[in-house]
Design an enzyme around this catalytic site. Sequence first.
Site, mmCIF file in Angstrom:
data_model
loop_
_atom_site.group_PDB
_atom_site.id
_atom_site.type_symbol
_atom_site.label_atom_id
_atom_site.label_comp_id
_atom_site.label_asym_id
_atom_site.label_seq_id
_atom_site.Cartn_x
_atom_site.Cartn_y
_atom_site.Cartn_z
ATOM 1 N N LYS A 134 9.075 2.702 9.871
ATOM 2 C CA LYS A 134 8.358 2.272 10.648
ATOM 3 C C LYS A 134 6.445 1.149 9.386
ATOM 4 C CE LYS A 134 6.015 1.850 14.152
ATOM 5 N NZ LYS A 134 5.346 0.477 14.206
ATOM 6 N N THR A 135 7.203 0.433 10.574
ATOM 7 C CA THR A 135 5.991 -0.540 9.758
ATOM 8 C C THR A 135 4.737 -0.317 9.593
ATOM 9 O OG1 THR A 135 6.167 -1.985 11.870
ATOM 10 C CG2 THR A 135 7.204 -2.708 10.486
ATOM 11 N N GLY A 136 3.463 -0.702 9.838
ATOM 12 C CA GLY A 136 1.779 -0.741 9.899
ATOM 13 C C GLY A 136 1.336 -1.831 9.941
ATOM 14 N N SER A 171 -0.480 1.750 11.705
ATOM 15 C CA SER A 171 0.348 2.021 12.702
ATOM 16 C C SER A 171 1.804 3.135 12.294
ATOM 17 C CB SER A 171 1.797 1.203 13.355
ATOM 18 O OG SER A 171 0.721 0.490 14.085
#
Length: 280
Positions: A219-221, A81
């Site tokens: 942003k995380t992923g 993500s």
Amino acid sequence: MDALKSTLRRMPWRLMPFLLLPACNDPSRIGSNEHHAVRDDLAHLYADQQLSGSFIGYDAQNDHWLFIDSARCDSATLPASTFKILGTLIGLESGVLPDSGHVIEWDGRDYGRPEANRDLSLSQAYNTSVYWYYRETVRRIGPAAFKQWLDTIGYGNADTTGGYDQCWVRGGLRITPRQQIAFLRAVQAQELPFRARTYALTKAIMAREDTLGHVMRAKTGWAMGDAGSIGWYVGWVEVPDRKPYFFANRISTSDTAHATFAQARVEIARAVLREEGVWP
């Protein structure tokens, strides 16, 4: 597609500085005008949570690099993500997403999370990291235009095999931590072929925290496969009267049921940033 080509022709921009970044597994190649620190003493932050991981930090104020487990920094994995940063930029620039409040209707399928099972705006989809919203965005852009955007930006390996509308989570798209930093620097400096409005909306959406004047845009992923899980936390910290501090934290585990995996992506990054003195 014609509109995209026209946009790219008229937008002044500089080539992304991918090749100007140091090879992570050889900090001596950084150059005489840059400084670096290999902080493998901080690897315990990962080991303490039964995780593997690596970290790159770039302090633009002091032209200083930090590496944890530098050998992994050129290892490419799914962006998961974290791709949503680029997806937001492309969606807005192409007009597929008119603004951050643009709502796409939920298709009625169960995506396993209550926050994903409803109509969502762009801001909501980014904040709750909802895959289907970006899948639909990319589908509306179309495979040819989407691939041209990836090639033009130079995002990772720009590989859309395995499904152009899912390549960032289970297809062929791959990116290294080093490439993440290059991309983030180009976004923050507005060096890519996007309009000022697109940058402004995207950066506003990216804001995660504002603490004592320190703003984190990130942003995380999370990508899960047969070999386990890969997690990211990437972004930059803004402090008044100071150039940004960029970071890319990536963790992994073979335990897909790891109890603290989700929060560890962020917690470890914050701990390193505190160590660097750029997060309160």
